[in-house]
Design an enzyme around this catalytic site. Sequence first.
Site, PDB file in Angstrom:
ATOM      1  N   GLU A 120       0.809  -1.233   0.000  1.00 25.87           N
ATOM      2  CA  GLU A 120       0.000   0.000   0.000  1.00 25.87           C
ATOM      3  C   GLU A 120       0.837   1.274   0.000  1.00 25.87           C
ATOM      4  OE1 GLU A 120      -3.194  -0.490   2.841  1.00 25.87           O
ATOM      5  OE2 GLU A 120      -3.919  -2.265   1.764  1.00 25.87           O
ATOM      6  N   GLU A 171      -4.498  -9.136  -0.649  1.00 24.74           N
ATOM      7  CA  GLU A 171      -5.002  -8.856   0.703  1.00 24.74           C
ATOM      8  C   GLU A 171      -6.478  -8.505   0.703  1.00 24.74           C
ATOM      9  OE1 GLU A 171      -2.482  -6.305   3.357  1.00 24.74           O
ATOM     10  OE2 GLU A 171      -4.419  -5.580   4.092  1.00 24.74           O
TER      11      GLU A 171
END
Length: 558
Positions: free
Chosen positions: A302, A405
Site C-alpha cells: 500500500e 489482501e
Amino acid sequence: MLFENKNMGPIVILVLINMSAALAYNCLPRDYGHGSIVCVCNTQHCDAIPRVQKVEATSYIVYTSDKAGQRFNITTNKFQRVKRDNKRGYFSKQGCKQQTLKDYPMSRRKHYRSVKKLWNITQKTETETKEILINQDVTYQSILGFGGAFTDAAGINIKSLNKDLQNKLMRSYFSDDGIEYNLGRVPIGGTDFSPRGYTYLDTDEDEDYTEDLLLTTFQLAKEDYSYKIPLIQEALKLRNNLLLLGSGWTAPKWMKENRKYNGNFAYLRKEMYEPWANYFIKFLDAYRNHNITFWGITTGNEIYFAMGLFKIPAVLWTPEEIKDWIRLYFGPAIKNSSYSNIKILTNEDNRPTLTHSLDTVFSEKQNLEYIDGVAIHWYFDHDFNAYILDETHHKFPDKFLLYTEACNGMAPLKPVLLGAWERAEKYAKNIFEDLNHWVVGWMDWNMALDLGGGPSYIENFVDSSIIVNATGQEFYKQPMYYAIGHFSKFIPRDSVRIYSSQCNSEVEVVAFKKPDGGVVIVILNTSDSIQRRSIVDAVKGQISLELSSHSITTVLYW
Ligand SMILES: *[C@@H]1O[C@H](CO)[C@@H](O)[C@H](O)[C@H]1NC(C)=O
Ligand SMILES: *[C@@H]1O[C@H](CO)[C@@H](O)[C@H](O)[C@H]1NC(C)=O
Ligand SMILES: *[C@@H]1O[C@H](CO)[C@@H](O)[C@H](O)[C@H]1NC(C)=O
Ligand SMILES: *[C@@H]1O[C@H](CO)[C@@H](O)[C@H](O)[C@H]1NC(C)=O
Ligand SMILES: *[C@@H]1O[C@H](CO)[C@@H](O)[C@H](O)[C@H]1NC(C)=O
Ligand SMILES: *[C@@H]1O[C@H](CO)[C@@H](O)[C@H](O)[C@H]1NC(C)=O
C-alpha cells in the site's frame, strides 16, 4: 450469548473414538447469534474436508456450504441428457450482465462469438435464464492459487494454542484435508498486525537515527524466529508447492523523511534508494539461511494509499518516484542477485491505483522487463467497477493480476463477528468477480486473530477466517474460511478458467478446467429463497441444482 445449534445432524461416532490427531468430516457448530455458525476446533474435534476423489465420467460431485449451517456437505449424482430448450436463449433479459456483443469489451468479443456459435445464442428472449452454460473450449487465465498471510498476529495466535491444535489449524489451511492453500504472504519486518513497530535495521535507541548504509547490522527480529519461520516451515511440510510472496511495510526510521514508521510524509529519503533496494536482498538471504525460498516479492505494501490518513506503517511513494526506484535500484538489485528468477509484483494497492500509478510505472520500458505481475488489495472494490481489471489486463497482457489482501471488520465497533455469513458472502462475491476479470489468485489477510481481532500495536482490529480463543484452547472456523475453501480446495494451480454464462440474477458463477482434465464450477446464491438452476455442459450433459438460500456450491466432474 452462546447457543449450541441442535439441528446440525448427528455427531459422527468416529470423532469420539479418535480423540486427538484425526480430523473428522463434520462441523462442530456453535451459534453466537450473528446469522450463521462457526465450526469449533478443540482437542477432541476439528472438522476436515474429505480428499477430493475422482468420480466416473457419468457422475458429478456437489459440495455445499450455506448460511443455515451446511459446511462442505457432499452429494454425488449422475448427469442428465441436455434438454433441447437449454441450448438457446440466455443472454437475455434486462439486467443481465454482458447482454449483447456491444457490452463486451473489445478483446472478449472473439470469445463471445465462439460461444455464440457453439450455443446458437439468441439475444432477445424474454425470460431470464435458469441455465448456467459451460463451454470447456473457451479459455481465459491460468490460476496461480489461494492463500493467506503469515503475519505476526497470526503467529502469536497460532502459538497460543497447544501443539495438537496448532497442527489442526495449520492442517485446516494447508493440508489435503483442509482447504489446500498454496500461496503464503510474508511481511518483511513489522506490520500493523505486529506487537510493535520494527524493521531489520533498528537501533536500540528510539531517537537514534544512526545510518548503516551498507546494512551490516541487518538482522531478523524475534518475531521471525518465534512465529514466521517455524510456521512457514510447518506449512511447507504440509504443502510442498506452497509459493511465498514477500511484502515490505516500512523502512528503518533513519531511511525516511519523517523519521517515523507511519504518518504523513513517510517517504524514503532519496539517498536511501539504494540501501532500501539492498534491504530486500538481505531479507531473502536471511530466510534462505532457514531453507525458505521466495517465489515472489512486491515493491511494497500500500505505497500510495496508506497515506498519512492511517496509522499503518509504510513507505510512501509517488508513482513517478517508484518508477525511478524500480528502474534504477530495485530492478537491477534483484536481477543482479542470486534471486534473478523471483517474480516482482508492483503496485500492491487498491483498484483506483491501477490506472495512473501503473501507467506511470510502466511508462518506463525497463520496468516492463523487471515487473512480472500486479498485486491488488480489495478495500475499495465496492467503489470501482471490476472492468478496471479487464482494462489493466488488456493494457499489460503479460502482467498477471493477483489479489494479495482482503479482510472484513474494518468498522471499529465490530471487528470480529463470529459466524457472520454476510462476511463470507462478501469474500465469495469478490473472489467471483476477480476471477471473472482475469485475476489469477486471491489471498486473505491474517490467517488467525484473537477474539478482539488482534493483536495490532496500532489497534487496527479486524476479522479473520480463523479466530483463536487461547483461554478456552479452541479456535473457530468462520464462514469466510469455507467461502475461500470453496475455491482454494478445488481449483489447483494451473487450472484454466473456462466460459460460464453470466446471465443469472442472484447467482454468481465461475468455472475452470483443472490440469487433470476435471471441471470445477463454483456458484454463489445470495438470494433469500431457493433457486433452481441447471448447469449445461455441451460435452457432458445437464445438472439440475437446487441452491439453498445464501449458499456457496462447488460442482466437480471429470
Ligand atoms: C446434506 O445434503 C443432503 C442431501 O442434500 C441433505 O439430506 C442433508 O440434510 C444435508 N446435511 C446437512 C447437515 O444439511
Ligand atoms: C445452430 O443454428 C443453425 C441454424 O438455425 C442450425 O442449423 C444448427 O444446427 C444449430 N447448431 C446447434 C449446435 O444447435
Ligand atoms: C537446510 O536444509 C539442509 C539440507 O536439507 C539441512 O542440512 C540444514 O540443516 C537446513 N537448515 C536449516 C536452518 O533448517
Ligand atoms: C552486479 O553485481 C556485481 C558483483 O556483486 C557488481 O560488480 C556489479 O556492479 C553489479 N551490477 C549492477 C548492474 O548492479
Ligand atoms: C473462550 O474460552 C473461554 C474459556 O473456556 C470461555 O469462557 C469463553 O466463553 C470463550 N469465548 C468465546 C467467544 O467462545
Ligand atoms: C438460492 O436460495 C434461495 C433461498 O433459499 C432459493 O429459493 C433458491 O432456489 C436458491 N437458488 C439457487 C440457484 O440455488
